[in-house]
Design a protein around this motif. Structure first.
Motif, PDB file in Angstrom:
ATOM      1  N   ARG A   8       0.423 -11.112  -3.831  1.00 34.99           N
ATOM      2  CA  ARG A   8       0.707  -9.691  -3.598  1.00 34.99           C
ATOM      3  C   ARG A   8      -0.502  -8.866  -4.017  1.00 34.99           C
ATOM      4  O   ARG A   8      -0.954  -8.940  -5.154  1.00 34.99           O
ATOM      5  CB  ARG A   8       1.937  -9.249  -4.391  1.00 34.99           C
ATOM      6  CG  ARG A   8       3.242  -9.784  -3.850  1.00 34.99           C
ATOM      7  CD  ARG A   8       4.421  -9.093  -4.526  1.00 34.99           C
ATOM      8  NE  ARG A   8       5.682  -9.512  -3.950  1.00 34.99           N
ATOM      9  CZ  ARG A   8       6.438 -10.504  -4.424  1.00 34.99           C
ATOM     10  NH1 ARG A   8       6.028 -11.176  -5.492  1.00 34.99           N
ATOM     11  NH2 ARG A   8       7.581 -10.823  -3.852  1.00 34.99           N
ATOM     12  N   VAL A   9      -0.993  -8.068  -3.077  1.00 31.69           N
ATOM     13  CA  VAL A   9      -2.187  -7.258  -3.310  1.00 31.69           C
ATOM     14  C   VAL A   9      -1.834  -5.794  -3.062  1.00 31.69           C
ATOM     15  O   VAL A   9      -1.371  -5.431  -1.977  1.00 31.69           O
ATOM     16  CB  VAL A   9      -3.332  -7.689  -2.372  1.00 31.69           C
ATOM     17  CG1 VAL A   9      -4.563  -6.832  -2.620  1.00 31.69           C
ATOM     18  CG2 VAL A   9      -3.652  -9.166  -2.563  1.00 31.69           C
ATOM     19  N   ALA A  10      -2.062  -4.960  -4.068  1.00 29.44           N
ATOM     20  CA  ALA A  10      -1.710  -3.545  -3.979  1.00 29.44           C
ATOM     21  C   ALA A  10      -2.946  -2.698  -3.685  1.00 29.44           C
ATOM     22  O   ALA A  10      -4.013  -2.927  -4.250  1.00 29.44           O
ATOM     23  CB  ALA A  10      -1.070  -3.078  -5.276  1.00 29.44           C
ATOM     24  N   VAL A  11      -2.765  -1.711  -2.803  1.00 29.33           N
ATOM     25  CA  VAL A  11      -3.796  -0.703  -2.558  1.00 29.33           C
ATOM     26  C   VAL A  11      -3.125   0.651  -2.766  1.00 29.33           C
ATOM     27  O   VAL A  11      -2.306   1.078  -1.950  1.00 29.33           O
ATOM     28  CB  VAL A  11      -4.379  -0.802  -1.135  1.00 29.33           C
ATOM     29  CG1 VAL A  11      -5.474   0.249  -0.948  1.00 29.33           C
ATOM     30  CG2 VAL A  11      -4.934  -2.204  -0.871  1.00 29.33           C
ATOM     31  N   MET A  12      -3.459   1.316  -3.889  1.00 29.55           N
ATOM     32  CA  MET A  12      -2.815   2.559  -4.282  1.00 29.55           C
ATOM     33  C   MET A  12      -3.829   3.697  -4.286  1.00 29.55           C
ATOM     34  O   MET A  12      -4.978   3.520  -4.706  1.00 29.55           O
ATOM     35  CB  MET A  12      -2.179   2.415  -5.669  1.00 29.55           C
ATOM     36  CG  MET A  12      -1.098   1.357  -5.721  1.00 29.55           C
ATOM     37  SD  MET A  12       0.323   1.768  -4.659  1.00 29.55           S
ATOM     38  CE  MET A  12       1.210   0.208  -4.630  1.00 29.55           C
ATOM     39  N   GLY A  13      -3.380   4.858  -3.833  1.00 29.87           N
ATOM     40  CA  GLY A  13      -4.317   5.947  -3.572  1.00 29.87           C
ATOM     41  C   GLY A  13      -4.819   6.707  -4.764  1.00 29.87           C
ATOM     42  O   GLY A  13      -5.864   7.355  -4.692  1.00 29.87           O
TER      43      GLY A  13
ATOM     44  N   SER B 173       0.843  -1.204   0.000  1.00 25.66           N
ATOM     45  CA  SER B 173       0.000   0.000   0.000  1.00 25.66           C
ATOM     46  C   SER B 173       0.870   1.242   0.000  1.00 25.66           C
ATOM     47  O   SER B 173       1.950   1.263   0.586  1.00 25.66           O
ATOM     48  CB  SER B 173      -0.947   0.016   1.202  1.00 25.66           C
ATOM     49  OG  SER B 173      -0.229  -0.054   2.413  1.00 25.66           O
ATOM     50  N   CYS B 174       0.384   2.281  -0.661  1.00 22.61           N
ATOM     51  CA  CYS B 174       1.182   3.505  -0.801  1.00 22.61           C
ATOM     52  C   CYS B 174       1.073   4.355   0.464  1.00 22.61           C
ATOM     53  O   CYS B 174       0.130   4.218   1.252  1.00 22.61           O
ATOM     54  CB  CYS B 174       0.729   4.296  -2.025  1.00 22.61           C
ATOM     55  SG  CYS B 174      -0.871   5.103  -1.849  1.00 22.61           S
ATOM     56  N   PRO B 175       2.031   5.262   0.690  1.00 20.54           N
ATOM     57  CA  PRO B 175       2.017   6.094   1.892  1.00 20.54           C
ATOM     58  C   PRO B 175       1.016   7.246   1.831  1.00 20.54           C
ATOM     59  O   PRO B 175       0.843   7.965   2.811  1.00 20.54           O
ATOM     60  CB  PRO B 175       3.453   6.631   1.964  1.00 20.54           C
ATOM     61  CG  PRO B 175       3.905   6.662   0.548  1.00 20.54           C
ATOM     62  CD  PRO B 175       3.257   5.475  -0.111  1.00 20.54           C
ATOM     63  N   THR B 176       0.358   7.406   0.697  1.00 23.23           N
ATOM     64  CA  THR B 176      -0.639   8.456   0.412  1.00 23.23           C
ATOM     65  C   THR B 176       0.007   9.829   0.245  1.00 23.23           C
ATOM     66  O   THR B 176       1.092  10.110   0.756  1.00 23.23           O
ATOM     67  CB  THR B 176      -1.753   8.535   1.485  1.00 23.23           C
ATOM     68  OG1 THR B 176      -1.244   9.118   2.674  1.00 23.23           O
ATOM     69  CG2 THR B 176      -2.362   7.178   1.750  1.00 23.23           C
ATOM     70  N   CYS B 177      -0.697  10.690  -0.487  1.00 22.59           N
ATOM     71  CA  CYS B 177      -0.270  12.070  -0.722  1.00 22.59           C
ATOM     72  C   CYS B 177      -1.513  12.892  -1.036  1.00 22.59           C
ATOM     73  O   CYS B 177      -2.645  12.410  -0.902  1.00 22.59           O
ATOM     74  CB  CYS B 177       0.742  12.138  -1.870  1.00 22.59           C
ATOM     75  SG  CYS B 177       0.023  11.751  -3.487  1.00 22.59           S
ATOM     76  N   GLY B 178      -1.313  14.120  -1.497  1.00 21.85           N
ATOM     77  CA  GLY B 178      -2.444  14.994  -1.777  1.00 21.85           C
ATOM     78  C   GLY B 178      -3.334  14.507  -2.908  1.00 21.85           C
ATOM     79  O   GLY B 178      -4.474  14.964  -3.037  1.00 21.85           O
ATOM     80  N   ARG B 179      -2.840  13.579  -3.741  1.00 20.08           N
ATOM     81  CA  ARG B 179      -3.647  13.058  -4.847  1.00 20.08           C
ATOM     82  C   ARG B 179      -4.524  11.882  -4.422  1.00 20.08           C
ATOM     83  O   ARG B 179      -5.319  11.384  -5.221  1.00 20.08           O
ATOM     84  CB  ARG B 179      -2.737  12.598  -5.991  1.00 20.08           C
ATOM     85  CG  ARG B 179      -1.981  13.712  -6.703  1.00 20.08           C
ATOM     86  CD  ARG B 179      -1.284  13.178  -7.948  1.00 20.08           C
ATOM     87  NE  ARG B 179      -0.316  12.142  -7.613  1.00 20.08           N
ATOM     88  CZ  ARG B 179       0.977  12.375  -7.375  1.00 20.08           C
ATOM     89  NH1 ARG B 179       1.442  13.617  -7.421  1.00 20.08           N
ATOM     90  NH2 ARG B 179       1.794  11.392  -7.090  1.00 20.08           N
ATOM     91  N   THR B 180      -4.375  11.434  -3.179  1.00 16.05           N
ATOM     92  CA  THR B 180      -5.092  10.236  -2.734  1.00 16.05           C
ATOM     93  C   THR B 180      -6.605  10.412  -2.830  1.00 16.05           C
ATOM     94  O   THR B 180      -7.152  11.407  -2.345  1.00 16.05           O
ATOM     95  CB  THR B 180      -4.700   9.886  -1.283  1.00 16.05           C
ATOM     96  OG1 THR B 180      -3.286   9.673  -1.223  1.00 16.05           O
ATOM     97  CG2 THR B 180      -5.419   8.637  -0.812  1.00 16.05           C
TER      98      THR B 180
END
Length: 349
Positions: A290-295, A260-267
Motif C-alpha cells: 500500500r502506497v499513499a500519496v497525500m497532498g 491517494s487523497c482527493p485534494t483540497c485547498g491545502r494541497t
C-alpha cells in the motif's frame, strides 16, 4: 456453498480457486495474426482466459493456430451450430460457450456432450436476459431472475441427461439488479460454478460502474468463480477493470495499491501526477504494497498510517513515510523518490 471445479486449460474455475478474469476478442477470428495480436495484448494486461467468436467453418479451422499461439486458454463462443463447437474442440479449444436451446435439440446436445467428455473440457451455459425462451417469458410475465435461472438449469439438465456435467453457468442482464438476483438464486439452487458479469453495460464510463456494482456485490457475498467486465470499445480495457474489481473485493493481492487523497485547498503537490507515475512504474511488482500519496502535511501523515509507505506534500517538498519509521523530509522529484522507496520495500519484504 463451495462450487464444483472445472478447468479451462490450466485455469481452475470454482472449487475455491482464484477468481479468474476473462475478456473476448472483437477481431475477425479468421484473421489469425490480428486475433493473436489482440489475445496477447489481453494476456499482457492480465487476462486469465480469452473467448473468441466461432461463427463459421473458417473460424473453427482458425482455432488450431490461435490455440497454438495463445499464452492463455481460449473459449469458443458458439451459436446455432453444434458442429462448429465439435470442430473447435477437436482443434484444441479449452472451453466452449453455448446456449443448448439454440443448437438443434437434444440429439445435437448429446453429440456435443460426447465430444466434450472425450476431450475433457468444460462448457459454459450462457443465459442472457435478451434471449430467454418465449414460454418462460410468458410464464413469468417478462424477464425475471426466476425465469433466467429456470432457463439455465433446463439447459444444464439437457447436458446432464447426456451424461455430462462439467458445466459453468452464467446469468447476465443489462439490468444490474436482475443480474444480481439471478446469480443469487442460482447459487442457492446449484453448485455449478458461475461466470458473472453485466452484459451490454455500455461505454467505459458507465460500464465499469455498472460492472463494479453487479460483480462486486456478488463477489463480496462469495458468489462468482470467473468474471468478465463487458465494455463497448477496445476489449483490452476490460481486463484492468476486472482486476481492479477483484482487488477492491480483496480477492487479488499481487499488486501495488495506490491510496491517494482527493485534494483540497491545502494541497501542496501534484497528487494525481505522482500517483499515476508510481502506479505505472510499479506494475511489474507482484506484491501487495500500500502506497499513499497525500497532498498536505496537515492530514497526510495520519491518513497514510494504513499504508506501507507514502508521501505527504509540503511547500518545499514532502515527508516520506515508511511504516515503522518517523517521517523524513525529502525534496526533488517526489514521484521518483517514492518509486525507488517502493522498489526497495518490495525487495526487503
Amino acid at each position: 456453498m463451495q462450487t464444483r471445479q472445472v478447468f479451462a486449460g490450466n485455469v481452475a474455475i470454482g472449487g475455491g480457486a482464484l477468481v479468474s478474469v476473462q475478456t473476448m476478442t472483437n477481431t475477425d477470428t479468421r484473421d489469425v495474426a490480428d486475433t493473436l495480436a489482440q489475445i496477447r495484448r489481453m494476456a499482457d494486461a492480465g487476462a486469465d482466459i480469452v473467448r473468441v467468436s466461432v461463427y463459421d467453418e473458417a473460424c473453427a479451422e482458425a482455432v488450431r493456430a490461435l490455440v497454438d499461439g495463445s499464452p492463455v486458454p481460449l473459449v469458443a463462443d458458439i451459436h446455432f451450430d453444434h458442429r462448429l463447437a465439435i470442430r473447435a474442440i477437436e482443434n484444441g479449444i479449452a472451453k466452449v460457450r453455448i446456449n443448448p436451446g439454440n443448437i438443434g435439440g437434444e440429439a445435437n446436445v448429446r453429440a456435443l456432450a460426447d465430444c466434450l467428455k472425450q476431450h475433457r473440457i468444460p462448457v459454459r451455459i450462457g443465459v442472457n436476459s435478451g434471449s430467454i425462451e418465449k414460454e418462460i417469458l410468458a410464464k413469468y410475465g417478462g424477464v425475471t431472475p426466476q425465469g433466467m435461472v429456470e432457463s439455465g438449469l433446463n439447459h444444464a439438465r439437457m447436458l446432464e441427461r447426456a451424461g455430462y456435467d462439467d458445466i459453468v453457468l452464467s446469468f447476465k442482464a443489462t439490468n444490474v439488479r436482475t443480474m444480481i438476483e439471478a446469480c443469487r438464486l442460482a447459487h442457492q439452487q446449484t453448485d455449478y460454478p458461475q461466470h458473472i458479469g453485466v452484459t451490454e453495460s455500455g461505454t467505459a464510463d458507465v460500464g465499469v460502474v455498472k460492472s463494479a456494482v453487479g460483480i462486486g456485490t456478488l463477489l463480496m457475498e462469495g458468489i462468482g468463480d470467473t468474471i468478465r467486465v463487458s465494455i463497448s470499445g477496445d476489449p483490452v480495457q476490460e481486463v484492468p477493470a476486472g482486476l481492479n474489481i477483484l482487488r477492491a473485493c480483496g480477492l487479488r493481492s499481487d499488486f501495488v495499491e495506490i491510496i491517494s487523497c482527493p485534494t483540497c485547498g491545502r494541497t501542496c503537490i501534484d497528487v494525481e501526477g505522482i500517483a499515476n507515475a508510481v502506479r505505472s512504474a510499479t506494475l511489474d511488482i507482484k506484491k501487495h504494497i500500500r502506497v499513499a500519496v497525500m497532498g498536505c502535511i496537515v492530514n497526510g501523515p495520519g491518513e497514510a498510517k494504513e499504508a506501507d509507505l507514502g508521501i505527504a506534500g509540503g511547500r518545499d517538498g514532502g515527508a516520506l513515510i515508511v511504516k515503522g519509521q518517523p517521517p523524513r523530509a525529502v525534496r526533488g522529484d517526489l514521484a521518483e523518490i517514492l518509486i525507488q522507496e517502493v522498489r526497495r520495500y518490495a525487495a526487503e519484504h
